[in-house]
Each structure stands twice: as structure tokens, then as C-alpha cells.
Design an enzyme around this catalytic site. Sequence first.
Site, PDB file in Angstrom:
ATOM      1  N   SER A  87       0.787  -1.233   0.000  1.00  0.00           N
ATOM      2  CA  SER A  87       0.000   0.000   0.000  1.00  0.00           C
ATOM      3  C   SER A  87       0.818   1.282   0.000  1.00  0.00           C
ATOM      4  O   SER A  87       0.240   2.366  -0.120  1.00  0.00           O
ATOM      5  CB  SER A  87      -0.965   0.000   1.187  1.00  0.00           C
ATOM      6  OG  SER A  87      -2.056  -0.847   0.907  1.00  0.00           O
ATOM      7  N   PHE A 151     -13.422 -13.309  -2.597  1.00  0.00           N
ATOM      8  CA  PHE A 151     -12.115 -12.784  -2.982  1.00  0.00           C
ATOM      9  C   PHE A 151     -11.082 -13.148  -1.922  1.00  0.00           C
ATOM     10  O   PHE A 151      -9.973 -13.589  -2.230  1.00  0.00           O
ATOM     11  CB  PHE A 151     -12.208 -11.270  -3.152  1.00  0.00           C
ATOM     12  CG  PHE A 151     -10.934 -10.631  -3.622  1.00  0.00           C
ATOM     13  CD1 PHE A 151     -10.689 -10.463  -4.978  1.00  0.00           C
ATOM     14  CD2 PHE A 151      -9.982 -10.187  -2.719  1.00  0.00           C
ATOM     15  CE1 PHE A 151      -9.510  -9.874  -5.420  1.00  0.00           C
ATOM     16  CE2 PHE A 151      -8.806  -9.591  -3.146  1.00  0.00           C
ATOM     17  CZ  PHE A 151      -8.570  -9.443  -4.509  1.00  0.00           C
ATOM     18  N   GLN A 153     -10.997 -15.633   0.217  1.00  0.00           N
ATOM     19  CA  GLN A 153     -10.658 -17.053   0.278  1.00  0.00           C
ATOM     20  C   GLN A 153      -9.730 -17.478  -0.845  1.00  0.00           C
ATOM     21  O   GLN A 153      -8.971 -18.443  -0.695  1.00  0.00           O
ATOM     22  CB  GLN A 153     -11.935 -17.893   0.266  1.00  0.00           C
ATOM     23  CG  GLN A 153     -12.731 -17.823   1.556  1.00  0.00           C
ATOM     24  CD  GLN A 153     -11.894 -18.199   2.784  1.00  0.00           C
ATOM     25  OE1 GLN A 153     -11.120 -19.160   2.736  1.00  0.00           O
ATOM     26  NE2 GLN A 153     -12.042 -17.441   3.852  1.00  0.00           N
ATOM     27  N   TYR A 192     -10.589   2.354   5.411  1.00  0.00           N
ATOM     28  CA  TYR A 192      -9.537   1.997   4.462  1.00  0.00           C
ATOM     29  C   TYR A 192     -10.090   1.068   3.386  1.00  0.00           C
ATOM     30  O   TYR A 192     -10.677   0.034   3.707  1.00  0.00           O
ATOM     31  CB  TYR A 192      -8.406   1.309   5.214  1.00  0.00           C
ATOM     32  CG  TYR A 192      -7.088   1.294   4.487  1.00  0.00           C
ATOM     33  CD1 TYR A 192      -6.197   2.358   4.618  1.00  0.00           C
ATOM     34  CD2 TYR A 192      -6.713   0.220   3.700  1.00  0.00           C
ATOM     35  CE1 TYR A 192      -4.975   2.345   3.969  1.00  0.00           C
ATOM     36  CE2 TYR A 192      -5.495   0.196   3.049  1.00  0.00           C
ATOM     37  CZ  TYR A 192      -4.628   1.266   3.193  1.00  0.00           C
ATOM     38  OH  TYR A 192      -3.418   1.255   2.549  1.00  0.00           O
ATOM     39  N   SER A 193      -9.901   1.420   2.132  1.00  0.00           N
ATOM     40  CA  SER A 193     -10.459   0.636   1.033  1.00  0.00           C
ATOM     41  C   SER A 193      -9.572   0.741  -0.198  1.00  0.00           C
ATOM     42  O   SER A 193      -9.370   1.826  -0.753  1.00  0.00           O
ATOM     43  CB  SER A 193     -11.879   1.128   0.688  1.00  0.00           C
ATOM     44  OG  SER A 193     -12.368   0.502  -0.474  1.00  0.00           O
ATOM     45  N   ASN A 194      -9.041  -0.394  -0.646  1.00  0.00           N
ATOM     46  CA  ASN A 194      -8.265  -0.400  -1.886  1.00  0.00           C
ATOM     47  C   ASN A 194      -9.085   0.061  -3.082  1.00  0.00           C
ATOM     48  O   ASN A 194      -8.541   0.581  -4.059  1.00  0.00           O
ATOM     49  CB  ASN A 194      -7.734  -1.813  -2.157  1.00  0.00           C
ATOM     50  CG  ASN A 194      -6.434  -2.102  -1.431  1.00  0.00           C
ATOM     51  OD1 ASN A 194      -5.953  -1.303  -0.646  1.00  0.00           O
ATOM     52  ND2 ASN A 194      -5.874  -3.257  -1.699  1.00  0.00           N
ATOM     53  N   GLY A 340       3.310  -0.410   3.660  1.00  0.00           N
ATOM     54  CA  GLY A 340       2.522  -1.359   2.896  1.00  0.00           C
ATOM     55  C   GLY A 340       2.968  -2.785   3.104  1.00  0.00           C
ATOM     56  O   GLY A 340       4.124  -3.056   3.437  1.00  0.00           O
TER      57      GLY A 340
END
Length: 387
Positions: A87, A151, A153, A192-194, A340
Site C-alpha cells: 500500500s 475474494f 478465500q 480503508y479501502s483499496n 505497505g
Amino acid sequence: MIASRTAKAGLLIAATLVATALPASASPAAGHPEVRRVLDRAVDTKIAPGIVTEIQDGGSRWFGSAGVSDTRTGRKRHQNERFRIGSTSKCFTAAVVLKLAAEGRLSLDDTLDRWLPDLFDGTAYEPGEITVRQLLNQTSGIYAYTDDSSFFQRGVGEEWFKHRYDTYSPQQLVRIALEHPPTGRPGERFRYSNTNYILAALIVEKATGRTFAQELNRTVIRPLGLTGTSLPGTDPTIRGPHPVHYSTLFSTDPQPQIHDTTEMNQSFAWTAGGMISTTTDLNRFFSALLGGRLLPAAQLQEMLTTVPTDGSGWIPGTRYGLGVFEQKLPCGVTVWGNAGATYGSWSYAMGTRDGRHRVASHVNGDWAPLSVFADVLSAEFCPPTSR
């Protein structure tokens, strides 16, 4: 895949030395002894196979290492190794967006319906209420695709090996996120979100008509001479010298099996966490960024305007800006930068607000706790009496 609901997984979602620098083989007593003790302790206690730290303080640089790049051959960690930065990529993405804002190509106040009008059709989201700024400071309320159970898993244990070369398009990642309801109203709180940084990069491509990688090279990598930094896209390899990246693949076993996860297709993280860099390049980037040599003053001020992260499950003692965060160390000193993690790799690049005094560290094992980086920073920035 990057996938976890803890503070650590939020991050999952990463030139040669001058004459004053020390080689990695320098004696433990030579130069920055407190930092060197932290590095040695991290390896001695098996926190990581290997760890490196590079310090830039004004015109002087120092490099130290402990442990190995490869546990099979015993090859030592050394300077200029390339590694996945997770990140920490977000700061590069934010810098590209802010450069375009300075050029008048887009505005931080633009709403998503201007640039991506069709992407949100049939979803629970209101793109006319979400701004570019809210994407970058993680207050958009858009769900993190990495939290999707299916996603997640695909990135755990043996499933990771089945999917390590899968390719995801940015639109595919966004669609996974938008199948879930918002986590809050736009601007309401930090989550927090990609997904935010995937959307930001799609806006860059819409605004310029070029790929994000092309804009990254034009606005950041080439101007700063970051020869070890890249966005590999679907290329699963790390080109150039690099350590083996060791991962537990999210095992809950108290004595987990360790896997080599160096080679993987990181399109699943793209502009939110898919870049490669070096400690030298990270220090050079943040020195130029915070020192005002990359962005105009107005855009740098926007980047450094922070929101609280309290109660979000993210890194304690932090506030988040546009792709950067400020962190208060236990001694009360505040440092700035980003960090990150991804499979087999943890990086942390922090320093003073003016960019003159920088510390970039990397461990090639993803089970290391955040405390190892806090210890490195405290050893460098905190007076001995306050540690």
C-alpha cells in the site's frame, strides 16, 4: 490476494550510497547502533528472515541489514534489492492525481459521475456525492473489495497457489466492491479501502487518455530518476535483484508453514498496492514529495490535510491524508510517509515533515508485527531518554 480485516491487512492492501554510508557487513557498533540493534533483534527473534533499513539525513545516507534474502542459499540482504511495496503504492497514485490537478486536468472536487458515469449504475452508491478527494483520503464510503469473502478465500493457503497468476481488470475489482453496500456516507468517516485507489487510477486514465502506468512514469518515476521503481501490472516477476518473499498465507497455525510467494500477478492490487521499489527510491520519492520538489505548494497542502483514523481498526496513532499518513511515535515525535504489506513483504517509509530525514525499511516475511517498524523509527527519531 491481499485480504484481511485487521490493521495489518489494510496495509497489505508497501542510486548508490554516498561515501558516508556503511556497507551491510559493517560491524554492529558502527553507525546508528540503536537502529542496528533493532535489525539484529528482528532476525534473532525470527520476526523476519531478513530486514534492511536505509536512512537519509540531509546529504548523508546509511544502510544497514540483518538476516538473509534467501533462506535456502543463505544469501544476505543487501542494498538496492527490489521488493513489493504493498500500500505504499497509494502515495504514488495520489501524487499522480495531484500532479494532474496542478495541470488543470482534473479537480479534487470532481465527483465520480463526471469521470465514471456508468460504473455505478444499478448499485447502492451515489457517484454524484463522492469526490476524488474522498477517494484519496479514504472517506468515500466505498466498500473494500478485499473484504469480499469469495475474494478473500482465493488468497488463503492452498487457494493462493491456484490463483497466483490470475489477472483482474480494474473494472472487475470495482464490481466486486459495488456488490456490497456503502460503509458510510461520503465524507463521514475514514474507512480503508483499496477500491478507492483503483477508482482514482481509472479517473487518471479517463482524464489523460493514457494508461496509469504511462502517467506514473511521466509525472513521478522519470522526473525523480526512480530506477528501481515500477508498476508491473500483470507481470508476475520482480525484475532485478530482490529477496525471496516469504509468507504464511494467512495460516492460523502457531507454527505455520512458510511459502515462497515472490512470483505472483499483482493485478489484484494494481494502483492500490501493486508497485515494486527499493529503500533508496522510497527515500528519494518521499524526500522530493515532502520537500516540495514534486508537487506545487497548493497540492502538497491538500495531500497533507489529514482525517482521523481512530476506531477504524487501522494503525494506531495515525491521521490519514491523500495517500500519506502522519504517525505519532511513543516518544511524541510525529513522522510522515506511508507503509505497505503484501504476500511475503512489509515496507515502511517515514520521516520528518520537511522530507530531509527519512527512514525506509523492509522485511521479507509477512508475519512481522508493526512493532518492528515502530522500533526502528523510535531508535532513529526519539531521544534515548524518551524510548
